[in-house]
Design an enzyme around this catalytic site. Sequence first.
Site, PDB file in Angstrom:
ATOM      1  N   TYR A  47       0.847  -1.202   0.000  1.00 38.65           N
ATOM      2  CA  TYR A  47       0.000   0.000   0.000  1.00 38.65           C
ATOM      3  C   TYR A  47       0.875   1.241   0.000  1.00 38.65           C
ATOM      4  O   TYR A  47       1.824   1.328   0.771  1.00 38.65           O
ATOM      5  CB  TYR A  47      -0.892   0.036   1.249  1.00 38.65           C
ATOM      6  CG  TYR A  47      -2.340  -0.222   0.929  1.00 38.65           C
ATOM      7  CD1 TYR A  47      -3.012   0.578  -0.001  1.00 38.65           C
ATOM      8  CD2 TYR A  47      -3.038  -1.247   1.542  1.00 38.65           C
ATOM      9  CE1 TYR A  47      -4.338   0.343  -0.314  1.00 38.65           C
ATOM     10  CE2 TYR A  47      -4.366  -1.483   1.237  1.00 38.65           C
ATOM     11  CZ  TYR A  47      -5.012  -0.688   0.308  1.00 38.65           C
ATOM     12  OH  TYR A  47      -6.314  -0.919   0.003  1.00 38.65           O
ATOM     13  N   GLU A  49      -0.485   4.811  -0.334  1.00 40.14           N
ATOM     14  CA  GLU A  49      -1.339   5.995  -0.507  1.00 40.14           C
ATOM     15  C   GLU A  49      -0.516   7.267  -0.340  1.00 40.14           C
ATOM     16  O   GLU A  49       0.260   7.408   0.594  1.00 40.14           O
ATOM     17  CB  GLU A  49      -2.509   5.948   0.480  1.00 40.14           C
ATOM     18  CG  GLU A  49      -3.499   4.871   0.082  1.00 40.14           C
ATOM     19  CD  GLU A  49      -4.710   4.793   0.985  1.00 40.14           C
ATOM     20  OE1 GLU A  49      -4.788   5.553   1.952  1.00 40.14           O
ATOM     21  OE2 GLU A  49      -5.575   3.962   0.709  1.00 40.14           O
ATOM     22  N   ASP A 194      -7.144  13.497 -25.103  1.00 42.91           N
ATOM     23  CA  ASP A 194      -7.178  12.089 -24.664  1.00 42.91           C
ATOM     24  C   ASP A 194      -6.467  11.296 -25.753  1.00 42.91           C
ATOM     25  O   ASP A 194      -7.022  11.057 -26.828  1.00 42.91           O
ATOM     26  CB  ASP A 194      -8.636  11.643 -24.502  1.00 42.91           C
ATOM     27  CG  ASP A 194      -8.749  10.172 -24.116  1.00 42.91           C
ATOM     28  OD1 ASP A 194      -7.741   9.438 -24.234  1.00 42.91           O
ATOM     29  OD2 ASP A 194      -9.844   9.755 -23.708  1.00 42.91           O
ATOM     30  N   THR A 221      -4.283   5.880 -21.662  1.00 47.27           N
ATOM     31  CA  THR A 221      -4.087   4.567 -21.062  1.00 47.27           C
ATOM     32  C   THR A 221      -2.636   4.195 -21.343  1.00 47.27           C
ATOM     33  O   THR A 221      -1.950   4.858 -22.134  1.00 47.27           O
ATOM     34  CB  THR A 221      -5.018   3.507 -21.669  1.00 47.27           C
ATOM     35  OG1 THR A 221      -4.910   3.573 -23.080  1.00 47.27           O
ATOM     36  CG2 THR A 221      -6.456   3.720 -21.247  1.00 47.27           C
ATOM     37  N   LYS A 224      -2.292   0.440 -24.783  1.00 45.48           N
ATOM     38  CA  LYS A 224      -2.675   0.314 -26.196  1.00 45.48           C
ATOM     39  C   LYS A 224      -1.390   0.381 -27.031  1.00 45.48           C
ATOM     40  O   LYS A 224      -0.550  -0.507 -26.942  1.00 45.48           O
ATOM     41  CB  LYS A 224      -3.711   1.372 -26.550  1.00 45.48           C
ATOM     42  CG  LYS A 224      -5.007   1.202 -25.733  1.00 45.48           C
ATOM     43  CD  LYS A 224      -6.074   2.183 -26.107  1.00 45.48           C
ATOM     44  CE  LYS A 224      -7.376   1.902 -25.384  1.00 45.48           C
ATOM     45  NZ  LYS A 224      -7.607   2.741 -24.206  1.00 45.48           N
ATOM     46  N   ARG A 230      -2.235  -2.593 -18.237  1.00 48.52           N
ATOM     47  CA  ARG A 230      -3.500  -1.864 -18.263  1.00 48.52           C
ATOM     48  C   ARG A 230      -3.461  -0.792 -17.186  1.00 48.52           C
ATOM     49  O   ARG A 230      -3.164  -1.090 -16.019  1.00 48.52           O
ATOM     50  CB  ARG A 230      -4.665  -2.805 -17.999  1.00 48.52           C
ATOM     51  CG  ARG A 230      -4.769  -3.930 -18.980  1.00 48.52           C
ATOM     52  CD  ARG A 230      -6.083  -4.631 -18.835  1.00 48.52           C
ATOM     53  NE  ARG A 230      -7.119  -3.824 -19.420  1.00 48.52           N
ATOM     54  CZ  ARG A 230      -7.472  -3.910 -20.700  1.00 48.52           C
ATOM     55  NH1 ARG A 230      -6.898  -4.757 -21.500  1.00 48.52           N
ATOM     56  NH2 ARG A 230      -8.415  -3.135 -21.182  1.00 48.52           N
TER      57      ARG A 230
HETATM   58  N1  DSN Z   1     -12.061   0.327 -24.557  1.00 48.16           N
HETATM   59  C1  DSN Z   1     -11.142   1.206 -25.219  1.00 48.16           C
HETATM   60  C2  DSN Z   1     -11.142   1.003 -26.686  1.00 48.16           C
HETATM   61  O1  DSN Z   1     -11.309  -0.113 -27.090  1.00 48.16           O
HETATM   62  O2  DSN Z   1     -10.987   1.938 -27.440  1.00 48.16           O
HETATM   63  C3  DSN Z   1     -11.368   2.604 -24.875  1.00 48.16           C
HETATM   64  O3  DSN Z   1     -11.791   2.691 -23.587  1.00 48.16           O
END
Ligand code: DSN
Length: 426
Positions: A47, A49, A194, A221, A224, A230
Amino acid sequence: MLHDKQLEDLITAEEQRQRDGLELIPSENYVSEDVLTALGSIYTNKYSEGYPGRRYYGGQENTDKVETIAIETAKQLFGADHANVQPHSGAQANEAVYYSWLQPGDTVLAMDLSHGGHLTHGHPVTVLSKQFNFIRYKLKDIETGEIDFVQMRELALKHKPKIILAGYSSFPRELDYEAFAAIGREVGAVLMADVAHIAGLIAAGVMKNPFDAGFHVMTSTTHKTLRGPRGGLILTKGIVGNPLRAVDQTIENLPTLIDRTVFPGLQGGPHMNTILAKAVAFKEAQTDEFKAYARQTVSNAKKLGEHLMAQNAKLITNGTDNHLVLIDVYTSFGIDGDVAEKALDKAGLTTNKNVIPNDTLPPFKPSGIRIGTPAITTRGFKEADMEHLAGWIITVLQNVNNEEKLAQIKHVVAEYARNFPLPTKN
Ligand code: DSN
């Protein structure tokens, strides 16, 4: 190896599915062995925090170093003044920015979901849409993917948004960040991008960096095109302050406002094993090998698009500048995206159904299929492989009810995929 046989068998089954099929969902990728090792490390026990040097729990001599390395590496990758590496997801990263800057009822100008935006950009089904007033801009020309900046400016002057949001989850083109910034400056809005889908491409210098156009904050994120675990990430320009102390609500103070919103505003303890894995992925993204990977991802997507269009598939915007293509399967083949996704699944080609701009079909049976190259490029696919891939996709879409044909393609795909091992041992 797990002691529970039922669960161990499910790991084996998923390894086989990922190995024998082709992952074509644009938001998925295969992490490296190092990222996987970090995720499965004993940092999951801790932990932490708070933030480095300012924690609410003891025993942080190692976690502080890990999180600092993740922060500093993310800053270098994206040219940011500050990075918050704690968001558990991209959705929470977006929420953190909204709650840092907005009061209930304040307005955000963002891209319509059906034109490429994301649920967290204010779709009416989200709780965010009940808190804030989301106004949506759209494309001017679906054939080119050009955004209607005249409409956007009119909307901005009328609704006085406190945030103008650029970014997408199913849009195949580069964005004109300068045009966003000009409108943002005119109405005094925070400029937010974003970049979840394209973060790896930006880090590698293959796509434009919104900070170069004067954006104030980027959310992403990390799993990707960035090819990490993730998780979420928030990058900011501005003055980095002490997150334990309240600061004035100014654009310069966004780094501190956002830190305070992530913790304790929205989240509790950060997941330190994930932050370790983010640090590993960020360091990997600094290498020449990663830059070559990002270039290849885009090259593959362009080539795939050309082959699909040559076989009469209608692509939204007639091509791509990034890692994904969006096929209008309803116009091209007279089927909906759900039928297409299920048939492609049967052939070992994993994709996802997707709405298209001005879709006349409902979201669960939309007109589109979204296909991306990040994962197959990690496996080593090159331009020459795109001709085969396009051929399989087209054959499936023309034969969605022919179970024998789909099984034949699944077999061919598995044989082909054997030449492209996953980056992790299996
Ligand atoms: N779920 C993601 C995507 O597939 O684009 C975005 O949140």
